[in-house]
Motif scaffolding. Structure first.
Motif, PDB file in Angstrom:
ATOM      1  N   PRO A 214       0.800  -1.231   0.000  1.00  0.00           N
ATOM      2  CA  PRO A 214       0.000   0.000   0.000  1.00  0.00           C
ATOM      3  C   PRO A 214       0.829   1.274   0.000  1.00  0.00           C
ATOM      4  O   PRO A 214       0.386   2.301  -0.518  1.00  0.00           O
ATOM      5  N   GLY A 215       2.028   1.235   0.581  1.00  0.00           N
ATOM      6  CA  GLY A 215       2.854   2.437   0.602  1.00  0.00           C
ATOM      7  C   GLY A 215       3.208   2.903  -0.798  1.00  0.00           C
ATOM      8  O   GLY A 215       3.092   4.092  -1.129  1.00  0.00           O
ATOM      9  N   LEU A 216       3.641   1.973  -1.642  1.00  0.00           N
ATOM     10  CA  LEU A 216       3.954   2.306  -3.030  1.00  0.00           C
ATOM     11  C   LEU A 216       2.699   2.764  -3.757  1.00  0.00           C
ATOM     12  O   LEU A 216       2.720   3.754  -4.506  1.00  0.00           O
ATOM     13  N   ALA A 217       1.591   2.061  -3.538  1.00  0.00           N
ATOM     14  CA  ALA A 217       0.336   2.441  -4.192  1.00  0.00           C
ATOM     15  C   ALA A 217      -0.064   3.863  -3.810  1.00  0.00           C
ATOM     16  O   ALA A 217      -0.492   4.649  -4.664  1.00  0.00           O
ATOM     17  N   LEU A 218       0.091   4.214  -2.547  1.00  0.00           N
ATOM     18  CA  LEU A 218      -0.287   5.556  -2.100  1.00  0.00           C
ATOM     19  C   LEU A 218       0.587   6.625  -2.745  1.00  0.00           C
ATOM     20  O   LEU A 218       0.092   7.696  -3.124  1.00  0.00           O
ATOM     21  N   ASP A 219       1.881   6.362  -2.876  1.00  0.00           N
ATOM     22  CA  ASP A 219       2.759   7.326  -3.545  1.00  0.00           C
ATOM     23  C   ASP A 219       2.293   7.580  -4.980  1.00  0.00           C
ATOM     24  O   ASP A 219       2.246   8.720  -5.451  1.00  0.00           O
ATOM     25  N   LEU A 220       1.943   6.511  -5.674  1.00  0.00           N
ATOM     26  CA  LEU A 220       1.495   6.631  -7.060  1.00  0.00           C
ATOM     27  C   LEU A 220       0.142   7.337  -7.146  1.00  0.00           C
ATOM     28  O   LEU A 220      -0.073   8.204  -8.002  1.00  0.00           O
ATOM     29  N   LEU A 221      -0.761   6.973  -6.252  1.00  0.00           N
ATOM     30  CA  LEU A 221      -2.115   7.523  -6.308  1.00  0.00           C
ATOM     31  C   LEU A 221      -2.185   8.956  -5.807  1.00  0.00           C
ATOM     32  O   LEU A 221      -3.073   9.716  -6.214  1.00  0.00           O
ATOM     33  N   ASP A 222      -1.253   9.341  -4.938  1.00  0.00           N
ATOM     34  CA  ASP A 222      -1.169  10.756  -4.558  1.00  0.00           C
ATOM     35  C   ASP A 222      -0.938  11.605  -5.807  1.00  0.00           C
ATOM     36  O   ASP A 222      -1.516  12.693  -5.958  1.00  0.00           O
ATOM     37  N   ALA A 223      -0.087  11.101  -6.697  1.00  0.00           N
ATOM     38  CA  ALA A 223       0.176  11.827  -7.945  1.00  0.00           C
ATOM     39  C   ALA A 223      -1.063  11.851  -8.829  1.00  0.00           C
ATOM     40  O   ALA A 223      -1.383  12.871  -9.448  1.00  0.00           O
ATOM     41  N   VAL A 224      -1.795  10.733  -8.876  1.00  0.00           N
ATOM     42  CA  VAL A 224      -2.999  10.662  -9.713  1.00  0.00           C
ATOM     43  C   VAL A 224      -4.016  11.717  -9.288  1.00  0.00           C
ATOM     44  O   VAL A 224      -4.525  12.484 -10.117  1.00  0.00           O
TER      45      VAL A 224
END
Length: 231
Positions: A127-137
């Motif tokens: 989830p940490g990696l997913a959150l970094d990516l989705l913050d950008a989205v």
């Protein structure tokens, strides 16, 4: 992190972008996962069970409006009216597919790539990696419902129920009929012990999308559970 995101976008070839677009569509209705003990939850709606059959062929040999639909897709209000008016399960399945296509349409290869990578991270319990990516989205495209919904899934997976709820509510503010976000809301409500609210949410999903079998299963289980408490 910015360098990491830039590297992802810079290094992606055209084949990866095509794959990511497919991945984004297949996961578009991604719902918030349910923790152990809460229930089975509802899986990704974009599975083979809901993919529509090919467009019917008219006597002239042409597909029934398929080319026109590809050139000028109907808006969501029109699609939801078609879903409500559809007379058969196969007709509803075709409309469900069209709705999910529209929900997944970011109109940005970069967003598509970030969404696909985030989906993979969620599936791999990162989830940490997913959150970094989705913050950008959500920063680049704040009106993209699927971005908020998927970030809610990542927050839920990380155990941050409060932020998951905020993102689900943001998704539903943008699109109140999004059955994936509604399923996520129901999962959060169950995790908080509010079975009555979760039951109402599942019933709302079924009003919109009657063929969502997992929602019906969850509704039946919660109905029996809540009725048992009132006896």
């Amino acid at each position: 992190m910015r360098l990491f995101l830039f590297a992802i976008c810079l290094c992606a070839g055209s084949s990866l972008l095509m794959a990511s677009s497919s991945g984004a569509l297949s996961a578009e209705a991604q719902v918030v996962p349910v923790p152990p003990g809460v229930g089975e939850g509802i899986p990704d709606e974009m599975d083979p069970a809901v993919k529509p059959p090919p467009a019917p062929i008219t006597p002239s040999g042409e597909t029934d409006g398929a080319d026109d639909a590809a050139q000028a897709p109907p808006d969501l209000d029109t699609l939801f009216k078609k879903l409500a008016d559809a007379k058969s399960a196969s007709a509803r399945a075709r409309v469900v597919h069209q709705i999910q296509v529209e929900w997944s349409r970011s109109e940005s290869p970069t967003i598509d790539l970030l969404m696909a990578r985030a989906h993979s991270a969620i599936q791999n319990k990162a989830p940490g990696l997913a959150l970094d990516l989705l913050d950008a989205v959500v920063r680049f495209k704040p009106d993209f419902v699927a971005g908020w919904n998927r970030r809610a899934a990542a927050y839920f997976l990380s155990g941050d129920i409060g932020k998951a709820l905020v993102d689900v509510e943001r998704a539903l503010a943008l699109e109140p009929r999004h059955w994936g976000a509604l399923a996520g809301l129901a999962a959060i409500q169950q995790s908080l012990g509010d079975d009555k609210a979760a039951l109402a949410t599942y019933e709302r999903i079924l009003e919109i999308y009657p063929e969502m079998d997992k929602a019906e299963e969850a509704r039946k289980k919660l109905s029996a559970k809540t009725e048992g408490r009132t006896l």
